[in-house]
Every structure is written in structure tokens, then in C-alpha cells.
Scaffold this active site. Structure first.
Site, short mmCIF file in Angstrom:
data_model
loop_
_atom_site.label_atom_id
_atom_site.label_comp_id
_atom_site.label_asym_id
_atom_site.label_seq_id
_atom_site.Cartn_x
_atom_site.Cartn_y
_atom_site.Cartn_z
N ARG A 151 48.30 21.66 18.23
CA ARG A 151 49.04 23.34 17.70
C ARG A 151 49.47 23.30 16.67
O ARG A 151 48.83 24.93 16.72
CB ARG A 151 50.23 23.15 19.23
N HIS A 168 47.64 27.48 15.11
CA HIS A 168 48.44 28.61 14.67
C HIS A 168 48.54 28.41 13.14
O HIS A 168 48.00 30.14 13.09
CB HIS A 168 49.65 28.57 15.10
N ASP A 169 47.82 27.68 12.09
CA ASP A 169 47.92 28.16 10.77
C ASP A 169 46.33 28.84 10.97
O ASP A 169 46.20 29.19 10.03
CB ASP A 169 48.30 26.93 10.66
N ILE A 181 45.37 32.73 11.86
CA ILE A 181 46.25 33.91 10.68
C ILE A 181 46.01 33.45 9.88
O ILE A 181 46.32 32.91 8.44
CB ILE A 181 47.99 33.50 10.91
N GLY A 192 43.79 32.06 8.34
CA GLY A 192 42.94 30.21 7.74
C GLY A 192 44.18 29.12 7.52
O GLY A 192 45.12 29.72 7.25
N ASP A 203 45.90 27.51 5.51
CA ASP A 203 46.30 27.74 4.15
C ASP A 203 47.76 27.00 4.15
O ASP A 203 48.69 26.96 3.32
CB ASP A 203 45.96 29.09 3.34
N SER A 212 50.46 28.18 5.24
CA SER A 212 51.11 29.24 5.06
C SER A 212 52.27 29.25 6.25
O SER A 212 53.66 29.50 6.30
CB SER A 212 50.13 30.65 5.38
N ASN A 249 55.44 31.92 17.51
CA ASN A 249 54.86 30.19 16.95
C ASN A 249 56.92 29.38 17.00
O ASN A 249 57.10 28.55 16.51
CB ASN A 249 54.98 30.61 15.26
N PRO A 291 46.01 34.46 20.14
CA PRO A 291 46.25 34.67 21.39
C PRO A 291 47.13 34.16 22.91
O PRO A 291 48.48 33.58 22.48
CB PRO A 291 45.06 33.85 21.93
N HIS A 323 43.29 21.80 25.33
CA HIS A 323 44.49 21.84 26.39
C HIS A 323 44.60 20.92 27.42
O HIS A 323 45.18 20.74 27.70
CB HIS A 323 44.58 23.08 27.01
#
Length: 412
Positions: free
Chosen positions: A109, A113-114, A117, A119, A121, A123, A144, A212, A242
């Protein structure tokens, strides 16, 4: 010598692509009577030695299109600068996994999530934005705030840094850890190319708006994935992640008690399943909590999608898995199999967004295709789409930086 090795790697990767493009299952009205069977890798054999990872490149992975912005990545990028890097990540994660098996869905997960958004990277891992502690970061975005596993990535990073200071990026460590998590959880092997660089900034607004949500309809889900280059088949396959871990009650409460503000449950939920879900996740209307507080869930690790939970820590510690969602009459094998799709066929999706895959003919046909065999079709497609996602909008070469601490950008 190296050029010969690279040539064989390219041949091994491209040949399966040509074969896989001949008849992709589930996207045409006429399904084939025969389906290519992929070799299933067990955790013990896949982690027995490093060479097994490279050997399986030729045997298990078919491409379906050129990956997006990942052309500058390489197989075994650190072969000269830190040849033990992937082994360190693998062994460290294995130790963590056998102590806390929920780390696998948590890191899967986290990785999604990284990458979703701006790519892959790293962040998402930052505690400050481009050196400015007063600017919000992705970690603080509502979708997040239930993410876990940051500390596990930090532990792995520390081990890598001890061996090879300032060489291996946090983005690569997260990508490798996510792949190894899938494998440890019983999922398929897929190759991870390396050479990513770390972003020096975080993207709070994008994370707030573009992750999403569990209450999205199928149109919005497909739209968000399409913006990032994923077609319907790839989206349905990716959501199959999932099937490991649990989904916290926080994320399904509204479906059970106040669907779309009606004060009633989602009418599409079968009555027997509604009773089962309500037993696991009782009504929380008598439990007080601040509407402004985002409560972290200990068991929502498997979700690729999240929204703001509605209740207290009591409910965030319980949840349901897609293994539970299946009725006793429906057989299910290993944890990483087709029970997610079987549940959707039975109307027993835990998240509204998941069950919405049955609301459109194209996605419903794909769900049916994945549920109809022993899981080899799903595993093959999941491996393919995970590789594609791991190369999404990556930073390479002179772009970005290599952080020494995953939560802190390097400042001059």
C-alpha cells in the site's frame, strides 16, 4: 561480456511479450479455450538464492507495452557500486515479515501511494518539503494518514547505508521491498529494474485530491488510473492486491449504516453478507471522536485506496479480509489467489469501489476472467502491472537525489 549479458536479458524479456500479446484474456468477447500457465514461485524457493530471481525473468514475465518513463532504469543497476543491495533488502524484509506478517500489505500500500502521486520517487517518505518544514507533505494528506511501514523502510535503509553509504536510493529500496513483500505473501515474482532517484519535494495537494477513494464509482476509478497510463485490465488486476491483509472497519462503515447519506446500508449488499459485516464492524454512532482527527488503522494495510475514517481506535483495530468475505461454499486456496474476484462475483465486495467493478461490462468481464481459473491469469497480469507501476514517472540520471535518510532531503 556485459553487453552479451544485457542482450540476453533483453531477449528474455521481449520474447514473452510477443507471446502474451497474441490473446490477452478478458478484453475480447470471445475467450480462448486454452490459457498459458505460468510457473508459480513459492516463498521458500524464490528466496533461496539471488540467482533464482534473475532466472525467473525469462520464465514468468510478459510485457504488454513499453513502460512509461522507465527506459533509463536497468536490471541490477547497483552491480558495480553496491552489488549486495538487493540481497540486503530481501534479507532484512524477510526478518521483519516473519515477525510481523502484516508488513507485506502495508508496504504494498505504501508503494502504491508513493507511485500514484508524481511517480515512484519516494516523495511520500519525506517529513519536510524541499527543506521547508512549514509546508505540508504527502504523509499529512488525508488518504495517507493511515499508512504504515515507514519505520520498516527506515530500518532497511539503515542496513543498506552501512554497506554502501549514499549509493542506493530510497525509491529503489521501496520498490524492491514492495516486490519482495508480494512474494513473501504468496504472490508472483516480477523483476524490478533499478536506478531510481529520490525526489527533493513532496506533493501534499496532489495526494489529497488524486488518491482513489473507497467510495468511488467505477468511472472515477478507471479515470484516475487511466490518467497514469493504466487501462481497464491493468486497473482490475492491480486492485486484486486487496486480497492480502484486512480492510479496517473505518473504511466500510458508511456502506453498512449510512450509504451516501441515506441512513441505510448499501442496498446492493446481500443480506447475509450485510449481517456478517455488521457483526465484525458494529455501528459506531455511540462512539465519540473528533471529525478532524484521522485515526490510523492497524489492519487497513492492504488497501490501495483510502478515505477519512469515521471513528475511534476501537474500530480501527478490527476489519475484514476478502478471505472472510467469501461464503463457506466458495473454495479458496492460498492467500494470494482469486478470492478477491470470486467475492466480487458474489456481490461480496468489502469496499464500494471494489464492488463497482461489476457495474460496468468491461470490468465485470475481467473480474469473471480472473475468477475463472486457478489464479495463473491474475498472477501473470498482476506481475506485469506491478512492474509497469514500479517504473511510473521515475527520476533517473542527474534528476533528483539519493537521500541518506529517507525522511529528509539532502540539502547543500
Amino acid at each position: 561480456m556485459r553487453s552479451c549479458v544485457n542482450l540476453w536479458i533483453v531477449v528474455a524479456l521481449v520474447v514473452p511479450v510477443l507471446l502474451s500479446l497474441r490473446n490477452p484474456r478478458g478484453e475480447t468477447e470471445t475467450e480462448t479455450e486454452t490459457q498459458t500457465q505460468t510457473q508459480k514461485q513459492t516463498t521458500s524457493s524464490s528466496f533461496s538464492d539471488s540467482s533464482s530471481f534473475s532466472v525467473k525473468l525469462a520464465n514468468t514475465f510478459p510485457f504488454n507495452e513499453r513502460i512509461r518513463d522507465g527506459s533509463n532504469l536497468e536490471y541490477d543497476f547497483y552491480r558495480d557500486t553496491c552489488p549486495q543491495a538487493e540481497g540486503i533488502v530481501r534479507s532484512a524484509l524477510t526478518r521483519i515479515y516473519f515477525d510481523r506478517r502484516d508488513v507485506a500489505p502495508a508496504l504494498l500500500r505504501l508503494f502504491f501511494h508513493d507511485c500514484f502521486i508524481q511517480g515512484c520517487d519516494a516523495s511520500l517518505l519525506l517529513d519536510e518539503n524541499n527543506g521547508d518544514r512549514n509546508r505540508s507533505v504527502e504523509k499529512q494528506a488525508v488518504p495517507n494518514q493511515t499508512l504504515r511501514g515507514f519505520d520498516k523502510i527506515d530500518l532497511i535503509k539503515e542496513e543498506v547505508e552501512q554497506a554502501c553509504p549514499g549509493v542506493v536510493s530510497c525509491a529503489d529500496i521501496l520498490a524492491l521491498a514492495a516486490r519482495d513483500s508480494v512474494l513473501l505473501a504468496g504472490g508472483p515474482f516480477y523483476p524490478v529494474l533499478t536506478g531510481r532517484r529520490d525526489s527533493h519535494q513532496s506533493f501534499f495537494e496532489e495526494a489529497t485530491d488524486q488518491i482513489p477513494r473507497p467510495d468511488d464509482n467505477v468511472t472515477r476509478t478507471l479515470h484516475l488510473f487511466n490518467l497514469r497510463g493504466f487501462n481497464a485490465r491493468e486497473t482490475v488486476s492491480l486492485l486484486g492486491g486487496h486480497n492480502i491483509g484486512k480492510i479496517g472497519c473505518d473504511f466500510i462503515q458508511q456502506r453498512l449504516y449510512n450509504f451516501q447519506g441515506t441512513g441505510q446500508p448499501d442496498p446492493s449488499i446481500p443480506l447475509d453478507f450485510l449481517r456478517q459485516m455488521r457483526l465484525t464492524c458494529p455501528d459506531n454512532k455511540n462512539i465519540s471522536s473528533s471529525d478532524d482527527e484521522f485515526v490510523a488503522s492497524d489492519v487497513s494495510d492492504d488497501e490501495f485506496v483510502t478515505s477519512k475514517p469515521m471513528n475511534s481506535d476501537l474500530h480501527s483495530k478490527v476489519g475484514m479480509s476478502y478471505m472472510q468475505a467469501l461464503s463457506s461454499s466458495v473454495p479458496s486456496g492460498a492467500a494470494f489467489d482469486t478470492h478477491y474476484y470470486q467475492s466480487l462475483l458474489s456481490g461480496r465486495g468489502l469496499l464500494f469501489a471494489d464492488q463497482q467493478l461489476m457495474a460496468e461490462e468491461k470490468t465485470a468481464r475481467l473480474v469473471s476472467a480472473y475468477a475463472s481459473d486457478d489464479g495463473s491469469t491474475f498472477r501473470m497480469d498482476f506481475a506485469r502491472v506491478m512492474l509497469k507501476m514500479s517504473n511510473l514517472d521515475v527520476l533517473t540520471g542527474l534528476q533528483g537525489q539519493v537521500r541518506l535518510n529517507c525522511s529528509q532531503p539532502v540539502t547543500s
